[in-house]
Scaffold this motif. Structure first.
Motif, PDB file in Angstrom:
ATOM      1  N   GLN A  21      53.290  42.989  46.493  1.00  0.00           N
ATOM      2  CA  GLN A  21      52.695  43.622  45.321  1.00  0.00           C
ATOM      3  C   GLN A  21      53.729  43.774  44.212  1.00  0.00           C
ATOM      4  O   GLN A  21      54.933  43.807  44.455  1.00  0.00           O
ATOM      5  CB  GLN A  21      52.116  44.986  45.686  1.00  0.00           C
ATOM      6  N   TYR A  68      39.388  37.579  44.269  1.00  0.00           N
ATOM      7  CA  TYR A  68      38.666  37.673  42.994  1.00  0.00           C
ATOM      8  C   TYR A  68      38.548  36.300  42.337  1.00  0.00           C
ATOM      9  O   TYR A  68      37.469  35.906  41.876  1.00  0.00           O
ATOM     10  CB  TYR A  68      39.409  38.646  42.090  1.00  0.00           C
ATOM     11  N   THR A 103      45.013  46.136  38.582  1.00  0.00           N
ATOM     12  CA  THR A 103      44.432  47.101  39.519  1.00  0.00           C
ATOM     13  C   THR A 103      44.976  46.913  40.930  1.00  0.00           C
ATOM     14  O   THR A 103      45.342  47.884  41.610  1.00  0.00           O
ATOM     15  CB  THR A 103      42.896  46.977  39.541  1.00  0.00           C
ATOM     16  N   VAL A 104      45.048  45.649  41.379  1.00  0.00           N
ATOM     17  CA  VAL A 104      45.516  45.378  42.747  1.00  0.00           C
ATOM     18  C   VAL A 104      47.010  45.087  42.790  1.00  0.00           C
ATOM     19  O   VAL A 104      47.568  44.881  43.866  1.00  0.00           O
ATOM     20  CB  VAL A 104      44.730  44.200  43.362  1.00  0.00           C
ATOM     21  N   GLN A 133      41.962  43.050  36.543  1.00  0.00           N
ATOM     22  CA  GLN A 133      41.859  43.028  37.999  1.00  0.00           C
ATOM     23  C   GLN A 133      43.233  42.902  38.652  1.00  0.00           C
ATOM     24  O   GLN A 133      43.525  43.582  39.640  1.00  0.00           O
ATOM     25  CB  GLN A 133      40.961  41.872  38.438  1.00  0.00           C
ATOM     26  N   ASP A 153      44.972  38.393  42.326  1.00  0.00           N
ATOM     27  CA  ASP A 153      43.912  38.636  43.309  1.00  0.00           C
ATOM     28  C   ASP A 153      43.228  37.323  43.684  1.00  0.00           C
ATOM     29  O   ASP A 153      42.351  36.824  42.959  1.00  0.00           O
ATOM     30  CB  ASP A 153      42.899  39.621  42.739  1.00  0.00           C
TER      31      ASP A 153
END
Length: 453
Positions: free
Chosen positions: A60, A157, A149-150, A146, A154
């Protein structure tokens, strides 16, 4: 502080990341403003590369990609130090003071006024939502939101069948930059994202003037900057680029080729910097890749003296693009999302029967973009300069190559691409306007000893 302002302030990360490289004395002739902007461009490329690498590894995002990017910039500084010893002056600057006395300062200030007016027009159109890009709402913004957010790219997604319109294979730099700012600001500010149009146009103008003035008098650099900026501002307003990838692409393309038109282009350090910026172009949009290939091939062919040794020059110009594109394509392949960039038809299949409609649609689209003035005026200046100088062959050759690539892309469409051309031609042809302006600068006033090298 509002999230939009924090998001915009996050762009200050990139010149900090690129500072270790641009602080080297070899880049000093470009001036402080241009060096800050070039450092930001290099920093954005390095940050995007590390973010994509982290995503490929399954890690991440957080502060670590930025710290890793700074380490990469320090490593590049070490490589430059090996190429050019500290304290040497391998790229002497042009004597701007003498030329200013000969040509007068009035022309410089008039040109700067035109540049400033163009930038203000771009800002006004953006604030009024006149130039807001629908692509921001369709895929650049949703993907960035998106990913923030992650805190990674992603894959689930991007791989959703009902979200194919997101163009999952599009290079990652713009969404990575948008997402990093959203992580810092706490959310993705849609309105602030449109301001990347005047922001990057301003950065392009600053870098272009600082770069070109090392090769010619400041007046020539100022006029070339004004012509380029006004053309891109008018195209951008009419073709609605605020919030999409075009301002990023144009910034990387123009600054990279401008570096290769200066006396410092024979330096391995400058070639390496140009290569990093070219990687930014390839990482911003798909059409950045053929631009990189055209610039590299033509520079090696046309600038054989400065491209010695040719192998090293080719490596410095193309290796950053190969690395950044390779990491991105590896991510797509390992996640089984995409395997290379997609075309609009079979690679070897061209529908020549569409050619008349394509040329008409392109002409109509360019005419609707300020009555084609952003393209016609630079072309007129090139024509008035007479026979192109040897140096002008690089931007002219790249412009011809990009025009051919875009025409062939349209010809690959099995259906009539007129509608597609109506909303895309002005945008995708806009680099050609800037290339023509640079070609005019190269050929301008060859009678003087201070002309382009």
């Amino acid at each position: 502080m509002r999230p939009g302002w924090i998001w915009l302030a996050s762009f200050a990360v990139y010149p900090i990341v690129g500072a270790p490289l641009l602080k080297h004395p070899v880049f000093r002739p470009f001036g402080l403003g241009a060096r800050v902007v070039l450092a930001a461009g290099c920093g954005a490329v390095l940050v995007s590369l590390t973010m994509t690498t982290f995503a490929l590894a399954g890690w991440q995002w957080g502060p670590l990609p930025v710290l890793a990017s700074i380490a990469l910039a320090v490593a590049l500084r070490g490589l430059v130090r090996g190429l050019i010893p500290e304290g040497s002056d391998p790229s002497p600057a042009h004597d701007a003071r003498g030329d200013s006395r000969r040509e007068g300062r009035s022309g410089i200030w008039i040109a700067h006024a035109v540049t400033a007016t163009s930038l203000l027009a771009a800002l006004a159109a953006t604030v009024a939502a006149r130039s807001t890009s629908p692509d921001l709402l369709l895929f650049w913004g949703p993907k960035a939101q998106q990913f923030a957010t992650v805190r990674t790219i992603d894959a689930a997604y991007l791989g959703a069948p009902n979200l194919e319109y997101l163009h999952t294979y599009y290079p990652p730099l713009v969404t990575n930059v948008f997402a990093l700012g959203a992580m810092i600001a706490g959310r993705f500010p849609w309105g602030a994202a449109t301001l990347t149009f005047p922001l990057f146009l301003t950065a392009t103008a600053v870098a272009l003037f600082g770069t070109l003035r090392t090769a010619r008098a400041p007046a020539a650099a100022a006029l070339a900057t004004a012509l380029t900026t006004s053309a891109l501002a008018l195209v951008g307003i009419h073709s609605s680029v605020a919030g999409n990838a075009e301002p990023f692409l144009l910034f990387f393309e123009i600054t990279a080729i401008a570096l290769l038109l200066t006396p410092a282009a024979g330096s391995g350090a400058v070639q390496l910097l140009a290569g990093c910026l070219l990687a930014g172009a390839a990482s911003a949009k798909v059409e950045g890749l053929p631009f990189v290939l055209a610039v590299t091939v033509l520079f090696l062919l046309l600038e054989r003296k400065r491209a010695r040794p040719a192998g090293r020059s080719a490596l410095f110009l193309i290796a950053p693009t190969l690395l950044s594109s390779g990491v991105w394509l590896a991510f797509g392949a390992t996640r089984k999302i995409f395997y290379g960039y997609r075309g609009y038809g079979h690679v070897s299949e061209f529908h020549w029967d569409h050619a008349p409609a394509i040329f008409y649609a392109i002409g109509r689209a360019l005419w609707q973009s300020g009555h084609a003035l952003p393209f016609a005026i630079p072309l007129l200046v090139v024509a008035l300069a007479g026979r192109p100088s040897r140096k002008a062959l690089l931007p002219l050759g790249v412009a011809a190559g990009m025009a051919a690539f875009l025409l062939l892309t349209y010809l690959q469409s099995s259906s009539n691409p007129s509608l597609w051309i109506s909303w895309s031609a002005a945008r995708v042809f806009s680099p050609i306007a800037a290339l023509l302006a640079l070609a005019a600068w190269c050929s301008w006033d060859r009678r003087t000893a201070s002309g382009p090298p």
